[in-house]
Motif scaffolding. Structure first.
Motif, mmCIF file in Angstrom:
data_model
loop_
_atom_site.group_PDB
_atom_site.id
_atom_site.type_symbol
_atom_site.label_atom_id
_atom_site.label_comp_id
_atom_site.label_asym_id
_atom_site.label_seq_id
_atom_site.Cartn_x
_atom_site.Cartn_y
_atom_site.Cartn_z
ATOM 1 N N UNK A 134 5.556 -23.583 25.448
ATOM 2 C CA UNK A 134 5.294 -24.928 25.972
ATOM 3 C C UNK A 134 5.931 -25.156 27.340
ATOM 4 N N UNK A 135 6.923 -24.345 27.688
ATOM 5 C CA UNK A 135 7.625 -24.535 28.952
ATOM 6 C C UNK A 135 7.017 -23.730 30.101
ATOM 7 N N UNK A 136 6.009 -22.908 29.805
ATOM 8 C CA UNK A 136 5.458 -22.026 30.823
ATOM 9 C C UNK A 136 4.068 -22.483 31.248
ATOM 10 N N UNK A 137 3.791 -22.406 32.544
ATOM 11 C CA UNK A 137 2.467 -22.700 33.088
ATOM 12 C C UNK A 137 2.089 -21.590 34.066
ATOM 13 N N UNK A 138 1.800 -20.404 33.558
ATOM 14 C CA UNK A 138 1.557 -19.257 34.428
ATOM 15 C C UNK A 138 0.188 -19.307 35.097
ATOM 16 N N UNK A 139 0.060 -18.514 36.138
ATOM 17 C CA UNK A 139 -1.226 -18.349 36.796
ATOM 18 C C UNK A 139 -2.181 -17.582 35.890
ATOM 19 N N UNK A 140 -1.650 -16.564 35.235
ATOM 20 C CA UNK A 140 -2.470 -15.707 34.378
ATOM 21 C C UNK A 140 -1.668 -15.251 33.168
ATOM 22 N N UNK A 141 -2.374 -14.746 32.149
ATOM 23 C CA UNK A 141 -1.760 -14.398 30.870
ATOM 24 C C UNK A 141 -2.307 -13.064 30.381
#
Length: 353
Positions: A134-141
């Motif tokens: 929930x704390x991460x908002x990456x560009x890609x996964x």
């Protein structure tokens, strides 16, 4: 303090470290406290920081803020996160992209568990436990697998699955997911996330656009060939052991190509990657000549993959698995799976608990 590797590194880079916990440690100018999620608000230093109005972040919250400063790639899933994170970062480094990286285990080629580069990319291992996603908002996964785990936090497989779906929905329109389509759960999660076809890169040993053609063991190295749709990518080789590491390498190939890395640079990077600590790590031999291998596998699926890899790598050796259960809750919730694994005719003569 010298017996702890992390403490050694802290002193090596010139930082001051202290042993033990005390509110007095906060009797000096401090901008921020980062705590492990193992410590509650009642922990003496956390409590003192809050009383002094010093900002306190969990490790996951701090990592999320750091990742937001980069074009980040989060590696998540039940299995393979550590190896893929380290392998991808190594390939990007060898391709002269100067990435930064944060990995969940020591990487001998990094001299620790992290890289600090000058480029725009950050590769980090994204742990799902306690819903840190929930704390991460990456560009890609990169999503490797979804097999119910951490039952002390996720009461059901559905709760666990939903966490990954929510995470995938956070991928921005200019980002992408590299998804292992050997896993039906991963397929379903990607479908439910509602991403556009252009954002979805799939891979697998038996399914996915980027797919293994064949693999073989030759002179102690794992070799495999692969295709990307109709394109034949040629042969690759690894210093790592097991078909699961071939799958890990496929994820890295898919991600690195999307990031613009030349195929030959990827091939070279994979061939030179030496692995991470406690992932089929050869610890040497006992005085009686027995080879000791250390592996962190603690989920039934991981243990099965590790034992299969050991048998393939040592086809004519007697193999004994010294199994240390990891957390009571996991052992209890997945007991039937552990039992079915170890009573399997292929493994049942190998177990020592």
């Amino acid at each position: 303090m010298s017996k702890f590797n992390q403490a050694k590194r802290i002193y090596f880079i010139g930082l001051k470290g202290v042993v033990g916990f005390s509110a007095k440690h906060l009797d000096r100018p401090i901008d921020l406290v980062i705590r492990s999620s193992a410590y509650s608000d009642d922990q003496v230093e956390v409590k003192a920081a809050k009383e002094k109005k010093i900002p306190v972040l969990s490790y996951a919250e701090a990592l999320g803020e750091l990742a937001g400063e980069y074009k980040s790639v989060a590696v998540c899933g039940s299995h393979g996160k550590t190896t893929i994170s380290a392998m991808l970062a190594h390939v990007l480094k060898q391709a002269n992209l100067s990435p930064s990286a944060i990995v969940g285990s020591a990487v001998p080629q990094f001299g620790g568990n992290a890289l600090v580069g000058s480029g725009e990319l950050l590769v980090f291992e994204a742990d799902e436990y306690q819903n840190k996603l929930q704390y991460f908002s990456p560009q890609s996964v990169i999503l490797t697998s979804i097999d119910w785990d951490h039952p002390d936090f996720f009461p059901s497989a559905d709760d666990y699955f939903a966490t990954f779906v929510t995470f995938l929905k956070k991928i921005p329109t200019d980002g992408f997911v590299v998804a292992c389509y050997d896993s039906d759960n991963v397929k379903e999660a990607v479908d439910k996330a509602g991403l556009s076809p252009e954002q979805i890169l799939t891979y697998g040993l038996t399914d996915g656009r980027l797919q293994m053609v064949r693999m073989w063991l030759d002179e102690g190295r794992w070799h495999f060939s692969a295709t990307d749709g109709e394109e034949y990518l040629g042969e690759f080789w690894l210093k790592l052991v097991g078909s699961h590491n071939v799958a890990n390498a496929l994820a890295v190939i898919a991600c690195a190509r999307r990031l613009g890395v030349d195929l030959e640079a990827i091939r070279t990077g994979l061939a030179s990657f030496e692995g991470t600590a406690r992932r089929f790590e050869n610890k040497g031999k006992l005085t009686n000549g027995i080879t000791v291998v250390d592996d962190y596998a603690h989920h039934p699926g991981e243990i099965k993959a590790t034992l299969k890899a050991a048998r393939a790598f040592y086809p004519y050796k007697n193999i004994r698995c010294v199994f240390q259960p990891h957390t009571f809750s996991r052992t209890q919730a997945l007991l039937a799976d552990f039992v079915m694994l170890f009573i399997n005719r292929q493994f049942r003569r190998q177990l020592i608990i």
